[in-house]
Every structure is written in C-alpha cells, then in structure tokens.
Write an enzyme that holds these catalytic residues in place. Structure first.
Site, PDB file in Angstrom:
ATOM      1  N   GLY A   1      40.798   5.126 -15.593  1.00 14.69           N
ATOM      2  CA  GLY A   1      39.461   4.833 -15.076  1.00 14.69           C
ATOM      3  C   GLY A   1      39.161   5.305 -13.668  1.00 14.69           C
TER       4      GLY A   1
ATOM      5  N   GLU B   1      41.058   1.672  -7.242  1.00 13.67           N
ATOM      6  CA  GLU B   1      40.844   1.165  -8.606  1.00 13.67           C
ATOM      7  C   GLU B   1      39.366   1.317  -8.985  1.00 13.67           C
ATOM      8  OE1 GLU B   1      41.662   0.802 -11.392  1.00 13.67           O
ATOM      9  OE2 GLU B   1      42.393  -1.158 -11.961  1.00 13.67           O
ATOM     10  N   ASP B   2      39.100   1.435 -10.260  1.00 15.88           N
ATOM     11  CA  ASP B   2      37.710   1.588 -10.704  1.00 15.88           C
ATOM     12  C   ASP B   2      36.962   0.257 -10.714  1.00 15.88           C
ATOM     13  OD1 ASP B   2      39.225   0.654 -12.852  1.00 15.88           O
ATOM     14  OD2 ASP B   2      38.340   1.980 -14.340  1.00 15.88           O
TER      15      ASP B   2
ATOM     16  N   ASP C   1      38.084  -6.772 -12.946  1.00 15.99           N
ATOM     17  CA  ASP C   1      37.393  -7.628 -13.901  1.00 15.99           C
ATOM     18  C   ASP C   1      38.115  -8.972 -13.907  1.00 15.99           C
ATOM     19  OD1 ASP C   1      35.654  -8.287 -16.001  1.00 15.99           O
ATOM     20  OD2 ASP C   1      36.959  -7.443 -17.526  1.00 15.99           O
TER      21      ASP C   1
ATOM     22  N   LYS D   1      33.734  -7.388 -10.424  1.00 22.87           N
ATOM     23  CA  LYS D   1      32.999  -8.340 -11.276  1.00 22.87           C
ATOM     24  C   LYS D   1      33.608  -9.713 -11.021  1.00 22.87           C
ATOM     25  CE  LYS D   1      32.534  -5.979 -15.600  1.00 22.87           C
ATOM     26  NZ  LYS D   1      32.845  -6.075 -17.044  1.00 22.87           N
TER      27      LYS D   1
ATOM     28  N   PHE E   1      29.138  -5.160 -19.276  1.00 23.84           N
ATOM     29  CA  PHE E   1      30.113  -4.099 -19.511  1.00 23.84           C
ATOM     30  C   PHE E   1      29.501  -2.775 -19.049  1.00 23.84           C
ATOM     31  CE2 PHE E   1      32.865  -1.123 -21.689  1.00 23.84           C
ATOM     32  CZ  PHE E   1      34.099  -1.717 -21.483  1.00 23.84           C
TER      33      PHE E   1
HETATM   34  P1  IMP Z   1      41.191  -6.444 -15.505  1.00 25.67           P
HETATM   35  O1  IMP Z   1      42.678  -6.385 -15.679  1.00 25.67           O
HETATM   36  O2  IMP Z   1      40.547  -7.434 -16.433  1.00 25.67           O
HETATM   37  O3  IMP Z   1      40.750  -6.667 -14.075  1.00 25.67           O
HETATM   38  O4  IMP Z   1      40.598  -5.105 -16.026  1.00 25.67           O
HETATM   39  C1  IMP Z   1      40.702  -3.960 -15.332  1.00 25.67           C
HETATM   40  C2  IMP Z   1      40.535  -2.763 -16.229  1.00 25.67           C
HETATM   41  O5  IMP Z   1      39.743  -3.052 -17.381  1.00 25.67           O
HETATM   42  C3  IMP Z   1      39.795  -1.703 -15.451  1.00 25.67           C
HETATM   43  O6  IMP Z   1      40.691  -0.884 -14.753  1.00 25.67           O
HETATM   44  C4  IMP Z   1      39.006  -1.013 -16.535  1.00 25.67           C
HETATM   45  O7  IMP Z   1      39.773   0.036 -17.073  1.00 25.67           O
HETATM   46  C5  IMP Z   1      38.756  -2.058 -17.595  1.00 25.67           C
HETATM   47  N1  IMP Z   1      37.417  -2.673 -17.484  1.00 25.67           N
HETATM   48  C6  IMP Z   1      37.085  -3.897 -17.025  1.00 25.67           C
HETATM   49  N2  IMP Z   1      35.764  -4.110 -17.061  1.00 25.67           N
HETATM   50  C7  IMP Z   1      35.222  -2.974 -17.544  1.00 25.67           C
HETATM   51  C8  IMP Z   1      33.856  -2.551 -17.796  1.00 25.67           C
HETATM   52  O8  IMP Z   1      32.853  -3.255 -17.585  1.00 25.67           O
HETATM   53  N3  IMP Z   1      33.731  -1.290 -18.305  1.00 25.67           N
HETATM   54  C9  IMP Z   1      34.781  -0.461 -18.559  1.00 25.67           C
HETATM   55  N4  IMP Z   1      36.054  -0.812 -18.318  1.00 25.67           N
HETATM   56  C10 IMP Z   1      36.272  -2.059 -17.830  1.00 25.67           C
HETATM   57 MG    MG Z   2      39.526   1.440 -19.039  1.00 27.45          MG
END
Ligand code: IMP
Ligand code: MG
Length: 183
Positions: free
Chosen positions: A48, A103-104, A107, A135, A156
């Site tokens: 990402g 990081e992108d 979440d 987020k 999303f």
């Molecule tokens: P986390 O571990 O839940 O914080 O998720 C992080 C990863 O989930 C990010 O690096 C993204 O690749 C993916 N992700 C989380 N939310 C989104 C979204 O809204 N769109 C696309 N990818 C997401």
């Molecule tokens: Mg992803």
C-alpha cells in the site's frame, strides 16, 4: 474487470491529488530540517505505501536510503481479519540509522504495531512513523503516528496505493470505495 466496473467502484473523491502533494511537500521539508546530518532510512510497508514512499522520498532534500518490507493484513472483503504476516523483511541492519516508517493507512493499528515492535527490537538510532491516512475511529491497539497527513472517517478508501482486492492502487487521489457497486 471492465473499465465501467472499475469506475463504478469510485464513490467520490475524498482527498484530491493536489492536497496530497501539498502536504507531502510540507512533511518533506520538515524531515529535511530535522534529519540533516543524520543517517536516514525510509522504510515503506508494501504494497500500500509504495506510492506515498515514492512521493515522500522525492520531497526530502538530504541524503536518505530507502528500504521495503512487506506486511500483509488479511482481509475478508473490506474488513481486517487481524492476522498480520511479514512476508518480506528488510535486507539491512538498521542499528546505524534513524528510521522513518512510511505507512499508507492506520486502521485498527495491528499491522503497524507489529512492524514497530519488530524494528524497535533491532535498536535503530531512532524510530518514527509517518502515515498518509489515519482512521482513529477503528483503532484496536494503542498506536499513534508521529506524523499523520490526513485523518479520515470510518469509510473504506482506495487509490494512491490503497487497494480493494488489489485493484485501484493506481488512482492518483484518495477516493471512497462504493461497496455496493460490484456486489
Ligand atoms: P490495520 O492493521 O488494521 O491498521 O490495517 C492496515 C492495513 O490495512 C493498511 O496498511 C492497508 O493495507 C489496509 N487498509 C486499512 N484500511 C483500508 C482502507 O480503507 N482501504 C484500503 N486498505 C485499507
Ligand atoms: Mg492493503
């Protein structure tokens, strides 16, 4: 997927390309100032963050190295399963570097939490986290980025490196995904 189906998934533009570029230039200038004279390593989390990394590193005007790690958080559609796996690790030793993780999106925070723990254990000179998107409503672990460019609501999103089932990474802006579009 046809071009029409592709376009149906784009509900609305959330952050236009120009706004993303403006913020990146500002953060690049900040890093340039803070890290001058220090060995800097930018670490991007694939897949990402590759677009963000490409723009961020070009907004930095001091020597810096770039490296990539692959962390996969497994998704069932648009919700995280909570399982994080490092599928590609860094090649270099980081103990002689000031490290910035790019990081992108944060979440739930699980992916970054695992990556931060892993890199911290390798004793870098310092470690900071920069995320393009945050987020905060969905956070499940206590994790805060040092710099977050945009805080977004619990929707999303796709584009600028972010995918839905590996599609849409090539959009030059951040858009809200239309979950009904191709259901
Ligand atoms: P986390 O571990 O839940 O914080 O998720 C992080 C990863 O989930 C990010 O690096 C993204 O690749 C993916 N992700 C989380 N939310 C989104 C979204 O809204 N769109 C696309 N990818 C997401
Ligand atoms: Mg992803």
């Amino acid at each position: 997927m046809t071009k029409q189906e592709f376009e149906k998934g784009i509900k609305r533009v959330l952050i236009p390309q120009t706004e993303i570029q403006e913020k990146i230039q500002a953060v690049g200038a900040q890093i340039t100032k803070e890290y001058e004279g220090k060995p800097l390593l930018l670490v991007s989390i694939l897949n990402g963050a590759f677009v963000f990394m490409a723009d961020l590193c070009r907004a930095i005007r001091i020597p810096c190295e770039t490296a990539f790690m692959c962390a996969k958080s497994y998704y069932n559609g648009t919700t995280s399963s909570g399982i994080v796996k490092i599928t590609m690790d860094l090649a270099q030793d980081i103990c002689n570097y000031h490290v910035i993780i790019a990081e992108d999106i944060i979440d739930t925070g699980r992916t970054l939490n695992d990556v931060v723990k892993l890199l911290q254990a390798r004793n870098p000179l310092s470690l900071k986290v920069i995320t393009l998107l945050d987020k905060p409503d969905r956070r499940l672990v206590d994790l805060k980025a040092d710099i977050s460019l945009f805080t977004i609501p619990d929707v999303f999103v796709i584009g600028y490196g972010l995918d839905c089932a590996e599609i849409y990474r090539n959009l030059p802006y951040i858009a809200e995904y239309d979950e009904e579009a191709n259901a």
